[in-house]
Design a protein around this motif. Structure first.
Motif, short mmCIF file in Angstrom:
data_model
loop_
_atom_site.label_atom_id
_atom_site.label_comp_id
_atom_site.label_asym_id
_atom_site.label_seq_id
_atom_site.Cartn_x
_atom_site.Cartn_y
_atom_site.Cartn_z
N PHE A 96 3.62 8.91 -3.09
CA PHE A 96 2.47 9.51 -2.41
C PHE A 96 2.69 11.00 -2.20
CE2 PHE A 96 0.26 11.07 1.32
CZ PHE A 96 -1.03 10.65 1.05
N GLY A 193 6.18 7.77 -19.32
CA GLY A 193 5.17 8.74 -19.75
C GLY A 193 3.91 8.53 -18.93
N ALA A 200 -2.08 8.44 -10.62
CA ALA A 200 -2.26 9.51 -11.60
C ALA A 200 -3.57 10.25 -11.38
CB ALA A 200 -2.20 8.93 -13.01
P1 NAP Z 1 -0.46 3.20 -8.28
O1 NAP Z 1 -1.03 2.00 -8.90
O2 NAP Z 1 -1.36 4.06 -7.49
O3 NAP Z 1 0.82 2.80 -7.45
C1 NAP Z 1 1.37 3.60 -6.39
C2 NAP Z 1 1.56 2.69 -5.23
O4 NAP Z 1 2.25 3.33 -4.15
C3 NAP Z 1 0.23 2.22 -4.66
O5 NAP Z 1 0.25 0.83 -4.54
C4 NAP Z 1 0.21 2.91 -3.32
O6 NAP Z 1 -0.61 2.29 -2.37
C5 NAP Z 1 1.66 2.82 -2.98
N1 NAP Z 1 1.98 3.52 -1.75
C6 NAP Z 1 1.66 4.78 -1.40
N2 NAP Z 1 2.09 5.01 -0.14
C7 NAP Z 1 2.68 3.87 0.28
C8 NAP Z 1 3.30 3.48 1.50
N3 NAP Z 1 3.42 4.31 2.54
N4 NAP Z 1 3.80 2.22 1.60
C9 NAP Z 1 3.70 1.35 0.57
N5 NAP Z 1 3.12 1.66 -0.59
C10 NAP Z 1 2.60 2.92 -0.73
O7 NAP Z 1 0.12 4.18 -9.42
P2 NAP Z 1 1.31 4.02 -10.48
O8 NAP Z 1 1.06 5.08 -11.47
O9 NAP Z 1 1.45 2.62 -10.92
O10 NAP Z 1 2.58 4.45 -9.64
C11 NAP Z 1 3.74 3.65 -9.52
C12 NAP Z 1 4.98 4.52 -9.65
O11 NAP Z 1 5.06 4.96 -11.00
C13 NAP Z 1 4.95 5.77 -8.78
O12 NAP Z 1 6.25 6.01 -8.29
C14 NAP Z 1 4.56 6.85 -9.77
O13 NAP Z 1 4.99 8.12 -9.38
C15 NAP Z 1 5.33 6.34 -10.97
N6 NAP Z 1 4.93 6.94 -12.25
C16 NAP Z 1 3.62 6.92 -12.64
C17 NAP Z 1 3.28 7.50 -13.83
C18 NAP Z 1 1.84 7.53 -14.27
O14 NAP Z 1 1.50 8.34 -15.12
N7 NAP Z 1 0.98 6.67 -13.75
C19 NAP Z 1 4.25 8.08 -14.67
C20 NAP Z 1 5.57 8.07 -14.25
C21 NAP Z 1 5.90 7.49 -13.04
P3 NAP Z 1 -2.01 3.10 -1.98
O15 NAP Z 1 -2.86 3.01 -3.19
O16 NAP Z 1 -2.50 2.35 -0.82
O17 NAP Z 1 -1.63 4.50 -1.63
#
Ligand code: NAP
Length: 259
Positions: A96, A193, A200
């Motif tokens: 976040f 990636g 995102a």
């Molecule tokens: P996502 O579906 O939005 O997942 C992020 C999750 O973090 C959401 O479920 C969000 O809940 C949760 N979160 C935020 N604050 C929180 C809290 N205080 N307590 C518990 N959960 C919380 O997006 P995602 O892309 O799959 O992200 C997952 C991971 O992959 C992240 O670490 C991200 O940085 C990483 N990542 C993503 C990408 C990409 O391009 N998508 C690339 C590399 C790495 P809310 O929706 O309620 O905030």
């Protein structure tokens, strides 16, 4: 009797928001290999989403878990201990940052926003690992996996404080791996990636980042949740038994490219 590489294994998945979430792709892949899952959701807002998604899983345990809430985290691990008496793997897919801090110049990052981004995106891995370790020890060891991004080491426009949080997260992986390794607990990250998810969508210009990967990554494509999930199963399961303290690049090779 379930079969598959993860038959008889119990895993906690933190960070499912919807069907696009990377942690949901990993959850589905692990479940398809026989894993029994505990899936958490951040708050009431996401409960219904996660309940609907989890309908396809076998007997999942669904619990609220805001990673800034110590009591809620304690309750999650107490419930896992009561129901399963141990834990084999944990997926940390939580990040976040305040939207404003992902849009204004980096030098304008707010003190509060910096603290919140680092707390939720990096410290939470420590908080979860501390609680998971005793449950993993009961099973003779375990595997923790988090999700990072190349913005930890290189500058990506608008990634800003999240890049700093990912650098901290990757350092946490190494320190946790060092401390927990003697108890046969492995700690790794996948640096994925870009994938179009809810998180995102907070990054301005994300579509142009995707296009750059299509143009320049050695495989000339972006990655999807399935690509990340397959690599995750390797790190979480028996095939990755000698791998720890690693940041595995699952990005179609983009990280290797210069000009
Ligand atoms: P996502 O579906 O939005 O997942 C992020 C999750 O973090 C959401 O479920 C969000 O809940 C949760 N979160 C935020 N604050 C929180 C809290 N205080 N307590 C518990 N959960 C919380 O997006 P995602 O892309 O799959 O992200 C997952 C991971 O992959 C992240 O670490 C991200 O940085 C990483 N990542 C993503 C990408 C990409 O391009 N998508 C690339 C590399 C790495 P809310 O929706 O309620 O905030």
């Amino acid at each position: 009797m379930t079969s598959g590489t993860f038959a008889g294994k119990v895993g906690l998945v933190v960070g499912v928001a919807n069907k696009r979430s990377l942690s949901w792709a990993i959850a589905q892949a692990a479940a398809a290999q026989g894993a029994q899952l505990i899936v958490t959701y951040q708050g009431e807002r996401l409960e219904e989403n996660v309940r609907e998604l989890a309908e396809g899983l076998t007997d999942p345990l669904l619990l609220p878990c805001d990673v800034t809430n110590e009591a809620q985290m304690d309750a999650v691990f107490a419930a896992i201990d009561a129901r399963f008496g141990g834990l084999d793997f944990l997926v940390h897919g939580v990040a976040f940052a305040d939207r404003e801090d992902l849009a204004r110049p980096f030098s304008q990052t707010s003190r509060d926003g910096f603290a919140r981004a680092l707390d939720i995106s990096a410290y939470s891995l420590i908080a979860l690992a501390r609680r998971a370790a005793p449950l993993m020890e009961k099973r003779g060891g375990g595997s923790l996996l988090t999700l990072s991004y190349l913005g930890s080491a290189r500058v990506f426009t608008n990634y800003n404080v999240m890049g700093v949080a990912k650098a901290a997260l990757e350092a946490c992986v190494r320190y946790l791996a060092s401390e927990l390794g003697p108890r046969n607990i492995r700690v790794n990250a996948i640096s994925a990636g870009p994938v179009k998810t809810l998180a995102a969508s907070g990054i301005a210009g994300f579509s142009s980042i995707l296009q750059t990967y299509r143009d320049r990554a050695p495989l000339r494509r972006t990655v999807d949740g399935g690509d990340v999930a397959d690599a995750a199963l390797f790190l979480l399961g028996p095939a990755g038994r000698a791998v720890t303290a690693e940041v595995l690049m699952v990005d179609a090779g983009f990280h290797a490219m210069g000009v």
